[in-house]
Write an enzyme that holds these catalytic residues in place. Structure first.
Site, PDB file in Angstrom:
ATOM      1  N   TYR A 127      67.031 -41.563 -90.362  1.00 18.67           N
ATOM      2  CA  TYR A 127      67.021 -42.884 -91.009  1.00 18.67           C
ATOM      3  C   TYR A 127      66.133 -43.909 -90.314  1.00 18.67           C
ATOM      4  O   TYR A 127      66.020 -45.053 -90.789  1.00 18.67           O
ATOM      5  CB  TYR A 127      68.466 -43.419 -91.119  1.00 18.67           C
TER       6      TYR A 127
ATOM      7  N   HIS B 162      66.973 -44.487-101.551  1.00 21.95           N
ATOM      8  CA  HIS B 162      67.432 -43.772-100.355  1.00 21.95           C
ATOM      9  C   HIS B 162      66.324 -43.782 -99.319  1.00 21.95           C
ATOM     10  O   HIS B 162      65.150 -43.589 -99.664  1.00 21.95           O
ATOM     11  CB  HIS B 162      67.790 -42.319-100.681  1.00 21.95           C
TER      12      HIS B 162
HETATM   13  C1  DQA Z   1      71.137 -42.131 -97.857  1.00 22.92           C
HETATM   14  C2  DQA Z   1      71.243 -40.625 -98.140  1.00 22.92           C
HETATM   15  C3  DQA Z   1      72.688 -40.204 -98.346  1.00 22.92           C
HETATM   16  O1  DQA Z   1      72.759 -38.813 -98.581  1.00 22.92           O
HETATM   17  C4  DQA Z   1      73.503 -40.528 -97.114  1.00 22.92           C
HETATM   18  O2  DQA Z   1      74.858 -40.193 -97.330  1.00 22.92           O
HETATM   19  C5  DQA Z   1      73.347 -41.928 -96.672  1.00 22.92           C
HETATM   20  C6  DQA Z   1      72.018 -42.535 -96.692  1.00 22.92           C
HETATM   21  C7  DQA Z   1      69.688 -42.534 -97.533  1.00 22.92           C
HETATM   22  O3  DQA Z   1      69.412 -43.727 -97.535  1.00 22.92           O
HETATM   23  O4  DQA Z   1      68.855 -41.683 -97.232  1.00 22.92           O
HETATM   24  O5  DQA Z   1      74.297 -42.570 -96.231  1.00 22.92           O
HETATM   25  O6  DQA Z   1      71.534 -42.835 -99.017  1.00 22.92           O
END
Ligand code: DQA
Length: 146
Positions: free
Chosen positions: A16, A94
Site C-alpha cells: 500500500y 483501490h
Molecule cells: C484495498 C484492497 C483490498 O483488497 C484490501 O482489503 C484493502 C485495501 C486497496 O486499496 O488496495 O483494505 O482496497
C-alpha cells in the site's frame, strides 16, 4: 475510505506504500481543486457508518463519492445495496491491483453498481478517480445536492 485504511503509511507498505491517509486526504483536496471541486475525506472501520455516509451523501452536499471500501469490497452485499439505492455517482478505487492478488480479492460486490473502478496505481488512483468523476459530473446533468 473503509476498514484498515486508517493504517496507511505503516500497513503492509510493500503493498500500500508509505503515504498516510492524512497525506492522501490532503493530496485529494489539491487534486479536487485542480478540477474545480472541493473534497472531504472520511474513513471508518465500520460498515454501518460507510452505509450511512452513502445514504446521506447528497443531503450532506456532495455531488459524488470516491470509495475505497477496503476488505468490504469483496464481501459486502449491504454496501452494494446502499450504492445501488442512491442516485449519487460513486467511483470504486483501490491502491493495490486487487486482480493480481489473492483470488478472494478478484471479486468486488460493489463494482457493478459503481460508475467505474480504478485499481493498482497507488495514491494516483485517487487523482484519476477525482478527474474521472469531475468529468462525469461536468458531462452530465449535475444531480444537485438536496
Ligand atoms: C484495498 C484492497 C483490498 O483488497 C484490501 O482489503 C484493502 C485495501 C486497496 O486499496 O488496495 O483494505 O482496497
Amino acid at each position: 475510505n473503509g476498514p484498515n485504511l486508517n493504517l496507511l503509511g505503516t500497513r503492509e507498505p510493500d503493498i500500500y506504500g508509505t503515504m498516510t491517509l492524512e497525506a492522501l486526504s490532503a493530496k485529494c483536496e489539491l487534486w479536487g481543486k485542480d478540477v474545480g471541486f472541493g473534497t472531504t475525506s472520511r474513513q471508518s472501520n465500520s460498515e454501518s457508518q460507510l452505509i450511512d455516509w452513502i445514504h446521506r451523501a447528497q443531503k450532506d452536499g456532495f455531488y459524488g463519492v470516491i470509495l475505497n471500501a477496503g476488505g468490504l469490497t469483496h464481501t459486502s452485499v449491504a454496501l452494494r445495496d446502499a450504492i445501488a439505492g442512491v442516485a449519487i455517482p460513486i467511483v470504486e478505487v483501490h491502491l493495490s491491483n486487487v486482480h493480481s492478488r489473492e483470488p478472494f480479492r478478484h471479486q468486488s460486490t460493489i463494482a457493478g453498481v459503481c460508475l467505474g473502478s480504478i485499481a493498482g496505481f497507488g495514491p494516483i488512483g485517487y487523482q484519476a478517480a477525482i478527474l474521472c468523476l469531475s468529468q462525469h459530473l461536468n458531462d452530465n446533468q449535475l444531480e444537485a445536492p438536496i
